[in-house]
Design a protein around this motif. Structure first.
Motif, PDB file in Angstrom:
ATOM      1  N   UNK A  20       0.814  -1.213   0.000  1.00 24.48           N
ATOM      2  CA  UNK A  20       0.000   0.000   0.000  1.00 24.48           C
ATOM      3  C   UNK A  20       0.850   1.267   0.000  1.00 24.48           C
ATOM      4  N   UNK A  21       2.158   1.126   0.206  1.00 24.62           N
ATOM      5  CA  UNK A  21       3.032   2.291   0.276  1.00 24.62           C
ATOM      6  C   UNK A  21       4.206   2.084  -0.683  1.00 24.62           C
ATOM      7  N   UNK A  22       4.758   3.214  -1.108  1.00 23.53           N
ATOM      8  CA  UNK A  22       5.832   3.164  -2.097  1.00 23.53           C
ATOM      9  C   UNK A  22       7.088   2.520  -1.528  1.00 23.53           C
ATOM     10  N   UNK A  23       7.448   2.878  -0.287  1.00 20.89           N
ATOM     11  CA  UNK A  23       8.651   2.296   0.303  1.00 20.89           C
ATOM     12  C   UNK A  23       8.501   0.792   0.485  1.00 20.89           C
ATOM     13  N   UNK A  24       7.318   0.350   0.840  1.00 24.51           N
ATOM     14  CA  UNK A  24       7.069  -1.085   0.950  1.00 24.51           C
ATOM     15  C   UNK A  24       7.240  -1.768  -0.410  1.00 24.51           C
ATOM     16  N   UNK A  25       6.784  -1.080  -1.459  1.00 25.34           N
ATOM     17  CA  UNK A  25       6.934  -1.618  -2.819  1.00 25.34           C
ATOM     18  C   UNK A  25       8.404  -1.688  -3.208  1.00 25.34           C
ATOM     19  N   UNK A  26       9.183  -0.700  -2.841  1.00 26.40           N
ATOM     20  CA  UNK A  26      10.612  -0.697  -3.147  1.00 26.40           C
ATOM     21  C   UNK A  26      11.322  -1.866  -2.481  1.00 26.40           C
ATOM     22  N   UNK A  27      10.990  -2.113  -1.215  1.00 24.19           N
ATOM     23  CA  UNK A  27      11.613  -3.230  -0.517  1.00 24.19           C
ATOM     24  C   UNK A  27      11.255  -4.560  -1.168  1.00 24.19           C
ATOM     25  N   UNK A  28       9.999  -4.678  -1.643  1.00 26.43           N
ATOM     26  CA  UNK A  28       9.588  -5.920  -2.296  1.00 26.43           C
ATOM     27  C   UNK A  28      10.286  -6.142  -3.624  1.00 26.43           C
ATOM     28  N   UNK A  29      10.574  -5.055  -4.353  1.00 23.18           N
ATOM     29  CA  UNK A  29      11.250  -5.193  -5.641  1.00 23.18           C
ATOM     30  C   UNK A  29      12.731  -5.512  -5.471  1.00 23.18           C
ATOM     31  N   UNK A  30      13.299  -5.124  -4.319  1.00 22.92           N
ATOM     32  CA  UNK A  30      14.695  -5.469  -4.073  1.00 22.92           C
ATOM     33  C   UNK A  30      14.840  -6.957  -3.820  1.00 22.92           C
ATOM     34  N   UNK A  31      13.907  -7.524  -3.105  1.00 22.47           N
ATOM     35  CA  UNK A  31      13.912  -8.961  -2.813  1.00 22.47           C
ATOM     36  C   UNK A  31      13.206  -9.691  -3.950  1.00 22.47           C
ATOM     37  N   UNK A  32      13.964 -10.206  -4.918  1.00 26.85           N
ATOM     38  CA  UNK A  32      13.383 -10.818  -6.122  1.00 26.85           C
ATOM     39  C   UNK A  32      13.426 -12.340  -6.095  1.00 26.85           C
ATOM     40  N   UNK A  33      13.568 -12.926  -4.921  1.00 22.42           N
ATOM     41  CA  UNK A  33      13.644 -14.389  -4.861  1.00 22.42           C
ATOM     42  C   UNK A  33      12.284 -15.045  -5.058  1.00 22.42           C
ATOM     43  N   UNK A  34      11.191 -14.364  -4.661  1.00 20.82           N
ATOM     44  CA  UNK A  34       9.845 -14.928  -4.775  1.00 20.82           C
ATOM     45  C   UNK A  34       9.177 -14.365  -6.032  1.00 20.82           C
ATOM     46  N   UNK A  35       8.907 -15.186  -7.033  1.00 20.44           N
ATOM     47  CA  UNK A  35       8.324 -14.673  -8.281  1.00 20.44           C
ATOM     48  C   UNK A  35       6.920 -14.115  -8.103  1.00 20.44           C
ATOM     49  N   UNK A  36       6.083 -14.766  -7.262  1.00 26.05           N
ATOM     50  CA  UNK A  36       4.724 -14.266  -7.062  1.00 26.05           C
ATOM     51  C   UNK A  36       4.735 -12.890  -6.396  1.00 26.05           C
ATOM     52  N   UNK A  37       5.592 -12.735  -5.416  1.00 26.99           N
ATOM     53  CA  UNK A  37       5.704 -11.461  -4.717  1.00 26.99           C
ATOM     54  C   UNK A  37       6.208 -10.367  -5.680  1.00 26.99           C
ATOM     55  N   UNK A  38       7.202 -10.715  -6.517  1.00 28.98           N
ATOM     56  CA  UNK A  38       7.738  -9.742  -7.462  1.00 28.98           C
ATOM     57  C   UNK A  38       6.673  -9.338  -8.488  1.00 28.98           C
ATOM     58  N   UNK A  39       5.909 -10.310  -8.953  1.00 23.19           N
ATOM     59  CA  UNK A  39       4.864 -10.002  -9.933  1.00 23.19           C
ATOM     60  C   UNK A  39       3.786  -9.125  -9.324  1.00 23.19           C
ATOM     61  N   UNK A  40       3.383  -9.393  -8.094  1.00 22.02           N
ATOM     62  CA  UNK A  40       2.372  -8.582  -7.428  1.00 22.02           C
ATOM     63  C   UNK A  40       2.854  -7.150  -7.221  1.00 22.02           C
ATOM     64  N   UNK A  41       4.076  -6.984  -6.746  1.00 22.08           N
ATOM     65  CA  UNK A  41       4.593  -5.652  -6.438  1.00 22.08           C
ATOM     66  C   UNK A  41       4.814  -4.838  -7.723  1.00 22.08           C
ATOM     67  N   UNK A  42       5.336  -5.510  -8.745  1.00 19.02           N
ATOM     68  CA  UNK A  42       5.575  -4.787  -9.990  1.00 19.02           C
ATOM     69  C   UNK A  42       4.258  -4.396 -10.669  1.00 19.02           C
ATOM     70  N   UNK A  43       3.209  -5.189 -10.466  1.00 16.81           N
ATOM     71  CA  UNK A  43       1.930  -4.883 -11.088  1.00 16.81           C
ATOM     72  C   UNK A  43       1.249  -3.649 -10.521  1.00 16.81           C
TER      73      UNK A  43
END
Length: 869
Positions: free
Chosen positions: A518-541
């Motif tokens: 829900x927040x930009x900084x949270x999204x940034x942290x999720x994009x840095x951690x790219x080990x989980x494909x589902x998480x990366x796809x959700x955050x990038x979307x």
């Protein structure tokens, strides 16, 4: 004999005097009848000393016949044909032209039509010329000329006659114009001329069977002259079908056609041979029609082996197939064929030729090589395999390194086919490229075309149905059990469910346990951690929606966020990864233009980036500049609201108000709205891009000529340079109607002056595009006042890029403007800075487009100035 000639000359003068000064119409009739009798070989009724009437007729027709006909036309009167009592006079008058020497009558009629004014005489000459053609006068001319060898002392007379035969449609069209007869149209006259020549050739063919000598030089010269006059296509369309059938049946026809082709004058041979090869239906017939003339006549060898292959290109593949098939289908021409193939491959593999020839010309050479590969035999491959493969390897490298995708595909297709054909048992070259219809067409060229005559015969044989007639005793009897046994093999599909309607699952969403940020900084942290494909796809979307919804405080983290997205790689092959990442970067550049543009432009020339990332930087800057230049309206706010809906789904994947949205959309789609009253006026808005245009523009031109170990835009990485110039053009167009556009245009024109001579065609295309953007973006009065010298230099370069545009073809106002700007050195400066004329057709089109835009701007400014005065 001299005495007899003097008597004939005296007799001709008497006829001229009577015709020029007639006392009565009967006297004219009697004089023309006497003239007609000598013309056809009858002894005249008046008392003369002519004894040898055959010799008299020969001398009369060769020396005095055209003179008398000219006098007849000059003394022609309407009363001779309007009065019914003078019917005999009109008949003898017409026969004097149609029954005498055909060449002389034709020459007099053509020259009379060309010289006479509009009158009854002109109409009568046109009528006689039509009758001459209907009575096979052309056949008589050609038949007579082929009886004896041409006299070199009378060659100028023969050349004049050939010129009149070939140019009859042009002369009559220029003189008669709208009153021209249909019989003189090229569509009717040229086929008629060809039919007459074919009839003459049939007669000559019979003479050869009778062991008589024939002379074909006149036919060759007529065909060559007609072809060089612009009717080569019509001539070959009329002659080739008849000649193809003839050479298939009789070998003598092969000798006749070969003599005709080799007898064509050298100045007419190119257009004649080119059209002939284009119309021949199969390469196997080329040898029957022109024989071994390629080894006998140097001009034909130059045309077939050099000019038609290397110096020209055509969309007709039939021409190439006939040339390569003709050279490669005979052992006598095999050394010449191998030589041509080696030269073709050498030119194809030359990096300089790839850069400086048009794509069309290079594709033409590639097609010639592919066609030639189909005519190589196993004995030929053994001797040329190593040599050809050695020439092929550097060619592959320069093709794959080209910035033009079409050139790259051409190189890969030829490399695969040549390695497979020359060395089928060795290691094969394989490349990854789209196998579309064009590629399949190129591959099919390696198969020699089949004889269409044989194909037509097979089709005719297949259409014949043979019904056997059998006696009752020998007939086949059908067993009654066969039907029952056939019924046992039918298995009805009783369990088919094809008629069932599937459920509508378009509104279902995929269930996921990943919590949406829900927040930009949270999204940034999720994009840095790219080990989980589902998480990366959700955050990038949801990244783009988060950026556009929460612009507050974005400037502080924009640079860091841009760095994360720029270095983000698709390690898990996610769906729409490239587009989602691109949209997120554009959204960042729009919401924080200064910070993002400063970071992207500074990183563009750094060392730790690959070419793909540099292209991404340019794409993001161009897209962000376009979006910032657009006014913000209600549609864009609705788009942002639409993006915000992506943030609403709960853990279950469904929204509580989702059904309301569906109902609302269906109602809106079914609703028709009718406007009432006046339409809403367009409100001028400020260009948001104007304040940050310099941040996008100037840093990109800072270090373009710097050569790094892994990045050389002025060298092998010209693809990046072309994309950079395109981006600069987009940026300056986005800065339209801003104060900074003048200075930006000045810097861009100076920058383009350095690269407009670049060897890569893509860079030249980009330079032409950028020039068009400058013309569209900068106001006209600034272009013609503050940027005079730059605009005029650019204009001259554009004219030189397209040689068909010259000083005389430009508007008069444009000419005066150049003269004013260049002063006394106008002519001298016209000759300076002349670029080598671009061979690429797309470059010429872009140059024309830019010139048209510039001319429109100049016209508008001159019109405004005229209105003010």
């Amino acid at each position: 004999m001299n005495r007899l000639r003097n008597e004939i000359r005296r007799y001709v003068r008497e006829i001229e005097n009577v015709l020029k000064h007639p006392k009565t119409t009967e006297e004219v009739t009697r004089c023309i009848e006497e003239f007609y009798k000598i013309t056809v070989g009858h002894k005249p009724t008046i008392q003369t000393k002519f004894k040898d009437i055959c010799f008299v007729r020969e001398v009369f027709l060769s020396e005095f016949y055209p003179t008398i006909l000219h006098v007849l036309i000059q003394t022609l009167k309407v009363e001779w044909f309007s009065n019914p009592d003078h019917k005999r006079l009109s008949e003898v008058f017409d026969k004097s032209f149609t029954d005498g020497d055909a060449a002389g009558a034709f020459t007099v009629l053509i020259r009379s039509v060309d010289n006479l004014d509009v009158s009854f005489k002109l109409n009568k000459c046109v009528s006689l010329l039509e009758k001459f053609l209907d009575d096979h006068g052309l056949f008589q001319i050609i038949q007579t000329a082929c009886k004896t060898a041409p006299d070199s002392s009378l060659d100028f007379v023969l050349e004049d006659l050939i010129s009149l035969i070939a140019t009859l449609p042009d002369k009559t069209a220029n003189k008669l114009q709208l009153q021209n007869s249909e019989k003189f149209y090229p569509q009717q006259y040229i086929p008629l001329l060809c039919d007459e020549m074919m009839q003459v050739l049939r007669n000559l063919h019979q003479k050869i069977y009778s062991s008589q000598d024939i002379h074909l030089e006149f036919v060759s010269r007529v065909i060559g002259k007609v072809c060089v006059s612009g009717h080569a296509g019509t001539v070959c369309e009329s002659l080739v079908p008849h000649l193809e059938r003839a050479v298939r049946e009789d070998y003598i026809w092969c000798r006749i056609t070969e003599r005709i082709v080799t007898g064509v004058p050298d100045r007419c041979l190119e257009c004649t041979l080119t059209s002939l090869l284009s119309k021949i239906t199969w390469y196997g017939l080329v040898e029957m029609l022109i024989g071994g003339s390629v080894t006998k006549k140097p001009k034909i060898q130059y045309l077939l082996c050099t000019k038609l292959i290397f110096h020209r290109h055509s969309q007709e593949i039939h021409l190439l197939q006939n040339i390569m098939g003709y050279l490669g289908s005979s052992h006598t021409r095999k050394p010449l064929f191998i030589k041509v193939m080696r030269e073709l491959l050498t030119v194809w593999a030359d990096s300089s030729a790839v850069r400086h020839t048009s794509v069309e010309q290079h594709l033409y050479i590639t097609k010639a090589l592919l066609i030639g590969l189909g005519f190589l035999k196993e004995s030929d491959k053994a001797g040329i395999r190593d040599d050809f493969l050695q020439l092929l390897m550097p060619g592959i490298q320069c093709h794959i390194g080209s910035s033009d995708q079409k050139v790259r595909i051409i190189g890969m297709v030829l490399a695969e086919m040549m390695s497979a054909i020359l060395d089928p048992k060795g290691q094969q070259l394989k490349f990854e490229f789209p196998r579309d219809d064009e590629v399949n067409y190129l591959v099919s060229l390696t198969l020699p075309p089949e004889d269409p005559g044989l194909q037509n015969l097979v089709m005719e044989m297949s259409s014949v149905h043979i019904t056997p007639v059998l006696d009752d005793e020998a007939g086949l009897k059908t067993k009654p059990n066969d039907i029952d046994q056939g019924c046992l093999n039918i298995e009805p599909d009783l369990d088919s469910d094809d008629d069932l309607v599937p459920y509508d699952m378009s509104n279902d969403t995929e269930f996921t346990k990943v919590k949406q940020p829900k927040y930009i900084r949270e999204c940034m942290e999720g994009l840095i951690n790219t080990d989980e494909p589902n998480r990366l796809e959700m955050y990038l979307g949801v990244t783009e929606a988060l950026i556009r919804k929460n612009p507050d405080g974005l400037t502080e983290i924009a640079e860091e966020f841009t760095k994360i997205l720029l270095h983000l790689s698709d390690r898990h092959s996610l769906k729409d990864f490239v587009s989602l990442r691109f949209k997120s970067l554009v959204a960042l550049a729009v919401q924080a233009p200064k910070q993002v543009s400063r970071y992207l432009t500074s990183q563009f020339y750094e060392r730790n980036y690959n070419l793909s990332q540099r292209l991404d930087i340019l794409e993001v800057l161009g897209a962000a500049a376009q979006e910032l230049s657009q006014p913000v309206d209600s549609k864009q706010s609705m788009e942002q609201e639409r993006l915000s809906y992506k943030l609403a789904p709960t853990d279950s994947g469904h929204s509580s108000d989702g059904w309301r949205e569906i109902v609302k959309q269906r109602v809106e789609s079914k609703t028709r709205r009718f406007p009432k009253g006046a339409t809403k006026e367009v409100v001028a808005t400020k260009n948001r891009f104007g304040l940050v245009a310099g941040c996008f523009f100037y840093p990109l031109m800072a270090n373009f000529d710097r050569k790094e170990n892994t990045f050389d835009m002025m060298g092998e990485d010209s693809l990046i340079l072309a994309r950079l110039v395109y981006t600069l053009g987009v940026i300056i167009y986005a800065a339209i109607n801003t104060q900074a556009v003048k200075q930006m245009a000045n810097r861009l024109l100076e920058f383009l002056w350095i690269i407009r001579f670049h060897s890569d065609v893509k860079v030249r295309h980009a330079a032409l595009f950028a020039i068009s953007m400058v013309i569209l973006s900068v106001p006209g009065h600034i272009l013609l006042a503050d940027l005079q010298s730059e605009v005029m230099e650019t204009k001259r370069w554009l004219e030189d890029s397209h040689p068909h545009l010259s000083e005389n073809s430009l508007p008069r106002c444009n000419f005066f403007l150049e003269k004013k700007l260049c002063g006394t050195n106008f002519r001298k400066r016209i000759r300076l800075n002349v670029m080598e004329r671009d061979v690429n057709t797309e470059s010429k089109k872009l140059a024309i487009q830019s010139l048209v835009l510039l001319e429109n701007v100049i016209k508008q400014e001159f019109t405004k100035g005229a209105n003010l005065t």
